[in-house]
Design an enzyme around this catalytic site. Structure first.
Site, short mmCIF file in Angstrom:
data_model
loop_
_atom_site.label_atom_id
_atom_site.label_comp_id
_atom_site.label_asym_id
_atom_site.label_seq_id
_atom_site.Cartn_x
_atom_site.Cartn_y
_atom_site.Cartn_z
N ARG A 215 26.42 16.12 19.65
CA ARG A 215 28.85 16.34 19.07
C ARG A 215 29.10 15.92 18.01
NH1 ARG A 215 26.59 20.44 20.79
NH2 ARG A 215 27.40 21.29 23.02
N HIS A 263 24.85 23.53 11.78
CA HIS A 263 24.92 23.42 12.56
C HIS A 263 23.49 24.33 13.28
CE1 HIS A 263 26.86 23.35 16.75
NE2 HIS A 263 25.99 23.41 17.02
#
Length: 300
Positions: A215, A263
């Site tokens: 994250r 990502h």
């Protein structure tokens, strides 16, 4: 059982068939009377913001591993299960292993410039300590890959639960001090936001690499850039960010010691995740234990 599907536009085409194949007794629908549904399959971007009308839903099954976008919803009183997808875990393990090997073998050192650098031989894996922050399903999958190669792995876990061939500790400072390669797989919770600030980055050995596919909120961006500029850290491989897509003018893009990936470290795969969702739905309907239930106070 009747199940409501709520996810981003386009997700239905990807998920409907695998979910029905995995759970043929399920009636899957995108709309209908909320009180008629026995469960909800959810992913961010769906049209459900208020869960209170779903009075008969025995489970909300997330299609994402991260639940930070839903866990704080005050209307969500039903049990919430996060997705633990074996395909996602495999993808994450391969991503982290690949970048750890790039750091370990110092691949960037060998520029194709005509210079013969045969005096610069990397150590063996056994001499390159790796620390993994977060020893859940993903952390354990990454650890299995790395220990199989020979890397000594330290795992940071609040619970301190043992993991085979891994030195597990709940002492963050100790875990950081051992890390020539640091892999962060921590969730986004109030306790992890900006956890890797200037003081904690300073505890890493000089020249350490950071690999963050967990994250983006865990890292203090300014502190990371300062540590790289000072030469304390060697390189950062970043797959997740506070703002996504990462803005084109963000300094990470231009920094010589930062690698940005968009990502893509790991993704939930419908083919491998649908059977997990199906097993949880059946368990909820039959009053059995549902796997991977979220602890609301922890946020994961």
């Amino acid at each position: 059982m009747r199940v409501r599907f709520s996810a981003a536009p386009g997700a239905w085409d990807e998920w409907a068939a695998p979910l029905r194949d995995a759970c043929p007794e399920m009636e899957l629908a995108q709309e209908g009377d909320p009180a008629s549904f026995d469960a909800i399959i959810y992913a961010p971007g769906g049209d459900i913001a208020d869960f209170s009308p779903y009075v008969n839903a025995r489970l909300v099954q997330s299609l994402w591993a991260g639940v930070e976008r839903i866990v704080g919803n005050a209307t969500l009183t039903q049990p919430l299960a996060r997705m633990v997808d074996p395909g996602l875990a495999a993808g994450m393990a391969e991503y982290c292993t690949g970048w750890t090997l790039r750091a370990h073998l110092e691949m960037d050192r060998y520029a194709q410039d005509g210079v013969w650098r045969n005096g610069q031989v990397p150590p063996l894996a056994a001499e390159r300590p790796v620390t993994i922050l977060g020893m859940g399903e993903l952390g354990r999958a990454v650890a299995r890959h790395l220990t199989a190669i020979g890397f000594p792995v330290t795992g940071f876990s609040r619970s301190g639960a043992p993991v085979e061939r891994v030195t597990v500790t709940d002492d963050l400072d100790l875990a950081l001090a051992r890390a020539q390669v640091l892999i962060s797989l921590l969730p986004d919770t109030p306790g992890t936001r900006s956890l890797l600030d200037a003081s904690r980055l300073a505890r890493l050995p000089r020249g350490a690499w950071i690999v963050n596919p967990g994250r983006g909120t865990v890292l203090d961006d300014a502190a990371l850039l300062a540590a790289l500029d000072a030469g304390h850290l060697g390189h950062a491989v970043l797959d997740v960010f506070r703002t996504e897509p990462l803005p084109p003018d963000h300094p990470f893009w231009a920094h010589p010691n930062v690698t940005v990936t968009p990502h893509i470290a790991a993704d939930t795969r419908a083919a491998t995740a649908a059977p997990v969702a199906a097993a949880n739905l059946r368990a909820a309907m039959e009053g059995r234990t549902v796997e991977h239930l979220v602890h609301r106070s922890r946020g994961y």
